[in-house]
Design a protein around this motif. Structure first.
Motif, PDB file in Angstrom:
ATOM      1  N   GLY A 161       0.786  -1.220   0.000  1.00 35.77           N
ATOM      2  CA  GLY A 161       0.000   0.000   0.000  1.00 35.77           C
ATOM      3  C   GLY A 161       0.820   1.273   0.000  1.00 35.77           C
ATOM      4  O   GLY A 161       0.247   2.361   0.138  1.00 35.77           O
ATOM      5  N   VAL A 162       2.150   1.187  -0.103  1.00 34.49           N
ATOM      6  CA  VAL A 162       3.008   2.373  -0.171  1.00 34.49           C
ATOM      7  C   VAL A 162       3.998   2.163  -1.312  1.00 34.49           C
ATOM      8  O   VAL A 162       4.226   1.046  -1.766  1.00 34.49           O
ATOM      9  N   ARG A 163       4.592   3.264  -1.755  1.00 32.01           N
ATOM     10  CA  ARG A 163       5.575   3.198  -2.839  1.00 32.01           C
ATOM     11  C   ARG A 163       6.975   3.255  -2.212  1.00 32.01           C
ATOM     12  O   ARG A 163       7.356   4.251  -1.600  1.00 32.01           O
ATOM     13  N   ALA A 164       7.716   2.175  -2.379  1.00 37.01           N
ATOM     14  CA  ALA A 164       9.089   2.100  -1.843  1.00 37.01           C
ATOM     15  C   ALA A 164       9.850   1.049  -2.648  1.00 37.01           C
ATOM     16  O   ALA A 164       9.339  -0.050  -2.865  1.00 37.01           O
ATOM     17  N   PRO A 165      11.064   1.372  -3.111  1.00 41.40           N
ATOM     18  CA  PRO A 165      11.860   0.413  -3.912  1.00 41.40           C
ATOM     19  C   PRO A 165      12.476  -0.673  -3.035  1.00 41.40           C
ATOM     20  O   PRO A 165      13.702  -0.754  -2.861  1.00 41.40           O
ATOM     21  N   ALA A 166      11.638  -1.523  -2.467  1.00 42.61           N
ATOM     22  CA  ALA A 166      12.110  -2.511  -1.499  1.00 42.61           C
ATOM     23  C   ALA A 166      13.077  -3.506  -2.127  1.00 42.61           C
ATOM     24  O   ALA A 166      14.148  -3.797  -1.572  1.00 42.61           O
ATOM     25  N   GLU A 167      12.725  -4.033  -3.282  1.00 48.53           N
ATOM     26  CA  GLU A 167      13.570  -5.057  -3.905  1.00 48.53           C
ATOM     27  C   GLU A 167      14.935  -4.490  -4.284  1.00 48.53           C
ATOM     28  O   GLU A 167      15.980  -5.127  -4.055  1.00 48.53           O
ATOM     29  N   ALA A 168      14.960  -3.279  -4.843  1.00 49.46           N
ATOM     30  CA  ALA A 168      16.234  -2.659  -5.207  1.00 49.46           C
ATOM     31  C   ALA A 168      17.088  -2.393  -3.969  1.00 49.46           C
ATOM     32  O   ALA A 168      18.318  -2.571  -3.992  1.00 49.46           O
ATOM     33  N   ALA A 169      16.465  -1.969  -2.886  1.00 50.82           N
ATOM     34  CA  ALA A 169      17.215  -1.680  -1.662  1.00 50.82           C
ATOM     35  C   ALA A 169      17.842  -2.950  -1.096  1.00 50.82           C
ATOM     36  O   ALA A 169      18.984  -2.942  -0.632  1.00 50.82           O
ATOM     37  N   VAL A 170      17.092  -4.052  -1.128  1.00 47.06           N
ATOM     38  CA  VAL A 170      17.651  -5.328  -0.654  1.00 47.06           C
ATOM     39  C   VAL A 170      18.834  -5.740  -1.530  1.00 47.06           C
ATOM     40  O   VAL A 170      19.874  -6.196  -1.039  1.00 47.06           O
ATOM     41  N   THR A 171      18.702  -5.568  -2.836  1.00 47.37           N
ATOM     42  CA  THR A 171      19.787  -5.930  -3.758  1.00 47.37           C
ATOM     43  C   THR A 171      21.045  -5.124  -3.463  1.00 47.37           C
ATOM     44  O   THR A 171      22.163  -5.660  -3.458  1.00 47.37           O
ATOM     45  N   VAL A 172      20.895  -3.832  -3.210  1.00 43.56           N
ATOM     46  CA  VAL A 172      22.060  -2.982  -2.927  1.00 43.56           C
ATOM     47  C   VAL A 172      22.768  -3.440  -1.658  1.00 43.56           C
ATOM     48  O   VAL A 172      24.007  -3.527  -1.614  1.00 43.56           O
ATOM     49  N   THR A 173      22.010  -3.749  -0.616  1.00 45.97           N
ATOM     50  CA  THR A 173      22.649  -4.177   0.637  1.00 45.97           C
ATOM     51  C   THR A 173      23.376  -5.503   0.453  1.00 45.97           C
ATOM     52  O   THR A 173      24.444  -5.720   1.035  1.00 45.97           O
ATOM     53  N   VAL A 174      22.824  -6.378  -0.375  1.00 45.22           N
ATOM     54  CA  VAL A 174      23.465  -7.681  -0.594  1.00 45.22           C
ATOM     55  C   VAL A 174      24.780  -7.522  -1.339  1.00 45.22           C
ATOM     56  O   VAL A 174      25.789  -8.150  -1.005  1.00 45.22           O
ATOM     57  N   TYR A 175      24.810  -6.665  -2.356  1.00 40.45           N
ATOM     58  CA  TYR A 175      25.996  -6.545  -3.207  1.00 40.45           C
ATOM     59  C   TYR A 175      27.026  -5.561  -2.674  1.00 40.45           C
ATOM     60  O   TYR A 175      28.233  -5.791  -2.803  1.00 40.45           O
ATOM     61  N   GLU A 176      26.582  -4.444  -2.093  1.00 39.18           N
ATOM     62  CA  GLU A 176      27.525  -3.388  -1.732  1.00 39.18           C
ATOM     63  C   GLU A 176      28.230  -3.610  -0.404  1.00 39.18           C
ATOM     64  O   GLU A 176      29.345  -3.133  -0.210  1.00 39.18           O
ATOM     65  N   LEU A 177      27.603  -4.311   0.513  1.00 38.73           N
ATOM     66  CA  LEU A 177      28.172  -4.458   1.847  1.00 38.73           C
ATOM     67  C   LEU A 177      28.877  -5.793   2.005  1.00 38.73           C
ATOM     68  O   LEU A 177      28.461  -6.799   1.432  1.00 38.73           O
ATOM     69  N   ALA A 178      29.944  -5.777   2.786  1.00 36.63           N
ATOM     70  CA  ALA A 178      30.618  -7.029   3.132  1.00 36.63           C
ATOM     71  C   ALA A 178      29.699  -7.871   4.005  1.00 36.63           C
ATOM     72  O   ALA A 178      28.822  -7.346   4.706  1.00 36.63           O
ATOM     73  N   TYR A 179      29.936  -9.175   3.967  1.00 37.95           N
ATOM     74  CA  TYR A 179      29.047 -10.066   4.698  1.00 37.95           C
ATOM     75  C   TYR A 179      29.111  -9.834   6.210  1.00 37.95           C
ATOM     76  O   TYR A 179      28.186 -10.182   6.943  1.00 37.95           O
ATOM     77  N   ASP A 180      30.204  -9.217   6.715  1.00 38.86           N
ATOM     78  CA  ASP A 180      30.340  -9.015   8.152  1.00 38.86           C
ATOM     79  C   ASP A 180      29.997  -7.585   8.573  1.00 38.86           C
ATOM     80  O   ASP A 180      30.393  -7.145   9.653  1.00 38.86           O
ATOM     81  N   ALA A 181      29.273  -6.870   7.730  1.00 39.08           N
ATOM     82  CA  ALA A 181      28.959  -5.472   8.053  1.00 39.08           C
ATOM     83  C   ALA A 181      28.063  -5.354   9.270  1.00 39.08           C
ATOM     84  O   ALA A 181      28.132  -4.368  10.009  1.00 39.08           O
ATOM     85  N   GLY A 182      27.192  -6.327   9.497  1.00 41.74           N
ATOM     86  CA  GLY A 182      26.290  -6.284  10.644  1.00 41.74           C
ATOM     87  C   GLY A 182      24.900  -5.827  10.254  1.00 41.74           C
ATOM     88  O   GLY A 182      24.686  -5.180   9.221  1.00 41.74           O
ATOM     89  N   ALA A 183      23.928  -6.179  11.100  1.00 36.11           N
ATOM     90  CA  ALA A 183      22.530  -5.897  10.785  1.00 36.11           C
ATOM     91  C   ALA A 183      22.230  -4.403  10.752  1.00 36.11           C
ATOM     92  O   ALA A 183      21.510  -3.922   9.875  1.00 36.11           O
ATOM     93  N   LEU A 184      22.766  -3.647  11.705  1.00 33.88           N
ATOM     94  CA  LEU A 184      22.470  -2.216  11.732  1.00 33.88           C
ATOM     95  C   LEU A 184      23.042  -1.510  10.503  1.00 33.88           C
ATOM     96  O   LEU A 184      22.374  -0.668   9.887  1.00 33.88           O
TER      97      LEU A 184
END
Length: 697
Positions: free
Chosen positions: A158-181
């Protein structure tokens, strides 16, 4: 279609009647139950798959109000209380106290945002969970699921937000040990950019990191051990190498006391520099971004499970998918009641709770069961069934059961499962727990209560992500290896020097040090021989001076020899210097050598000056024809030859070629008016003759 949980607390309360009034009453009750059925059914979302139908809750006490009947319902209630829910099952990695930080970041998305931080689950469960939670909560917004340390899934309702793109960026841009925050912060950053920029950034991230991964942000314990090992090697290897190499370089020589202190000072300074620089270069102190939990956060889940077991002997983790249906749950309760009433039996407490390395027990089911037993405060058989991996652990605390039988005779198909259990979503836990109760019924009884030995304590949470100090672990072995490395380096340097000297020997006829070079003395030397010998002798004597005292004793002789070659030892090897001059160079250098070794003599053998020092003078026959004689200084071998065979002396005379006479060889003192004519008068006169010829006074 979503299954509807029935309320078994009402079973058997309506008496059976055979008349029509009873049938009417049952019909009315059925009609009354229909609204409840439709109220609990979850409508399918237009953009989501059918939500997970498995429900997991703490079983309600008999006669109490039923708890929410699904995992999604429980999580929806938590989000209704607070838009951010952080599980208490990951205190070592994500303690619940991080919830305000997630809430602060969630406000930056610009849309209502609901965040669930849960243990890792299967992809199917995660995909279905967000839709089911949204349907239960009934509020539109951005729903985010964080599993462990990563933003795993996100869906906008019910809202407009690029959720899928944001998840993709976090997966590719951050190291696996970056942490949840950090992962959620990057997710929020992309959401705030809008759909167009977020899509472009996601595509760029895929292209950049498709074959590579970002560099790790933290180092692990093994990396710290490597750093400590390297520091130890350098701390002993470098200073010791300086000392050993310097000692090898100045072997056989004596230097001034002030100069002798330079090398130890340099070694000490290098050690201090390494000791002070290493902690600056290797400045890491933590192995992850995890925040240390408080004692209350470390015990929160155990207290929750213990409180549930005090009300019901079967506790199903409400944050996990349901693995026991109503029939299996009733069957398990019945078996537990029967075992408690049996001879030698007792209470059985079943915890359907996942065991992860990030939990308070660090994934140790025995430790978790012991902690729950301490909180419940009642002896019994404590069963820990993991709904995630399907493992079952059984521990006896205080019942008259053969604990060794429980420890060693439980079949693997019961504790670990088989291929059928691996393929089933619920790991067939209901069936296996029923078999476990049968196994308990058949377990031999003992005369006295038995208990499991106390398990080893879990690692301190404060130490989980704290790196050991640099000067620990492998630092001490590194010190030993550094000492061996210094010895090896010195040996290699010595070997390399020996090889270089060997190569130089091949290019020089007299490679030994000046005090060990033999006096070669041919009677008819070639010009090339004289060139090589003069150059080698000059070079060796020049390198043999170590202090001013040596220079005072032999410098005048070396200086005279250098005057003959214009101060350049290399000129002796080049054409242009006549043989008599080369002989004079050799004679002067050898006289200098004799002075340095304490065998100085002013006389040089007049038969062949290349023989070296002379002992006294003697009248010698200098011509094979006639009886021509000359008073010349002679060395010991020539004197003996003159006494034994006077006519043999002419054959021992040094003869040199004279280009002016067509290379005819003549005795050295007849060939020229050069410096060699002064040899019979002594080395002092030879030096003066050279200086007179060179115009030096």
């Amino acid at each position: 279609m979503r299954a509807v949980r029935t309320n078994h607390a009402w079973a058997g309360r309506i008496p059976a009647r055979s008349n029509g009034r009873a049938r009417v009453l049952r019909l009315l009750l059925a009609l009354c139950a229909l609204p409840a059925v439709f109220a609990t059914a979850t409508p399918a979302h237009a953009t989501d798959t059918t939500p997970d139908t498995r429900a997991t809750t703490t079983a309600p006490a008999r006669g109490a109000d039923p708890a929410p009947d699904t995992q999604a319902a429980y999580l929806a209630d938590r989000l209704r209380e607070n838009p951010v829910h952080v599980t208490d099952q990951l205190p070592r990695e994500l303690p619940p106290s991080t919830a305000p930080d997630f809430a602060r970041l969630a406000k930056k998305t610009g849309v209502p945002t609901y965040v669930l931080v849960l243990p890792m689950m299967s992809s199917t469960e995660g995909d279905q969970l967000l839709g089911a939670v949204h349907d239960r909560l009934g509020r539109d917004g951005l729903y985010v699921l964080i599993e462990g340390t990563d933003v795993a899934r996100a869906t906008a309702y019910g809202v407009r937000a690029p959720a899928e793109a944001a998840v993709t960026v976090t997966v590719y841009e951050l190291a696996y040990d970056a942490g949840a925050l950090a992962s959620f912060e990057r997710f929020v950053e992309v959401i705030a950019q809008g759909e167009k920029k977020a899509a472009a950034r996601a595509e760029a991230a895929r292209e950049r990191y498709q074959d590579d991964e970002p560099a790790e942000m933290y180092i692990g314990p093994s990396d710290r051990r490597n750093q400590s090992f390297l520091t130890g090697i350098l701390l002993t290897g470098v200073p010791l190498s300086i000392l050993l190499l310097a000692a090898y370089a100045r072997r056989g020589r004596t230097g001034k006391p002030a100069l002798r202190l330079i090398v130890p000072a340099a070694a000490l300074l290098s050690a201090a520099a390494i000791a002070l620089t290493a902690p600056v270069v290797f400045d890491e102190t933590r192995s992850s971004a995890a925040r240390p939990p408080t004692p209350a956060e470390m015990s929160a889940r155990v207290e929750r499970v213990a409180a549930g077991l005090k009300q019901d002997p079967v506790y199903a983790d409400p944050e996990s998918p349901r693995v026991l249906d109503a029939r299996q749950l009733d069957r398990l309760h019945e078996r537990i009641r029967d075992f408690r009433r049996s001879e030698g039996g007792g209470p059985v407490y079943v915890s359907l709770v996942p065991q992860t390395p990030e939990s308070e027990a660090a994934g140790d089911a025995d430790l978790f069961a012991a902690a729950v037993h301490a909180k419940v405060g009642e002896d019994g058989v404590y069963v820990v069934a993991d709904p995630d991996d399907g493992t079952i652990d059984v521990l006896n605390h205080g019942l008259r059961l053969d604990s060794s039988h429980l420890s060693f005779d439980l079949p693997d198909s019961l504790t670990l499962g088989d291929s059928r259990a691996d393929e089933a979503d619920d790991h067939l836990l209901g069936e296996r727990l029923d078999r476990l109760m049968t196994f308990l019924d058949e377990t031999p009884r003992t005369d006295r209560p038995q208990s499991e030995p106390a398990p080893a304590p879990a690692p301190r949470a404060a130490d989980d992500h704290t790196l050991p100090t640099l000067y620990s672990t492998d630092f001490w072995p590194g010190l030993v290896v550094g000492a061996f490395a210094a010895l090896l380096l010195t040996g290699l340097a010595a070997g390399a020097a020996w090889i270089v000297r060997g190569l130089l020997r091949r290019r020089s006829p007299v490679p030994e040090p000046f005090d060990r070079m033999p006096f070669t003395a041919p009677t008819a030397p070639s010009t090339s021989y004289l060139r090589r010998t003069a150059h080698a002798e000059l070079t060796a004597l020049g390198a043999g001076f170590t202090d001013q005292e040596d220079r005072d004793r032999a410098w005048d002789r070396l200086d005279a020899a250098l005057l003959l070659v214009d101060g350049d030892p290399g000129r002796a090897r080049r054409p242009g210097v006549d043989p008599s001059t080369l002989v004079a160079v050799i004679v002067l250098v050898r006289a200098g050598r004799a002075a340095l070794t304490g065998r100085a003599s002013n006389l040089c053998c007049g038969v062949n000056p290349l023989h070296g020092p002379a002992e006294h003078r003697h009248h010698l026959r200098v011509s094979a024809e006639g009886n021509r004689r000359r008073l010349l200084p002679v060395c010991a071998p020539c004197r003996d030859a003159a006494i034994a065979d006077p006519r043999g002396i002419p054959a021992r005379l040094l003869e040199l070629s004279d280009p002016a006479l067509g290379n005819t060889r003549l005795p050295y003192y007849d060939i020229t008016d050069g410096p060699l004519t002064a040899v019979p008068d002594g080395i002092g006169r030879l030096v003066e003759k050279v200086r007179e010829t060179a115009g030096v006074h």
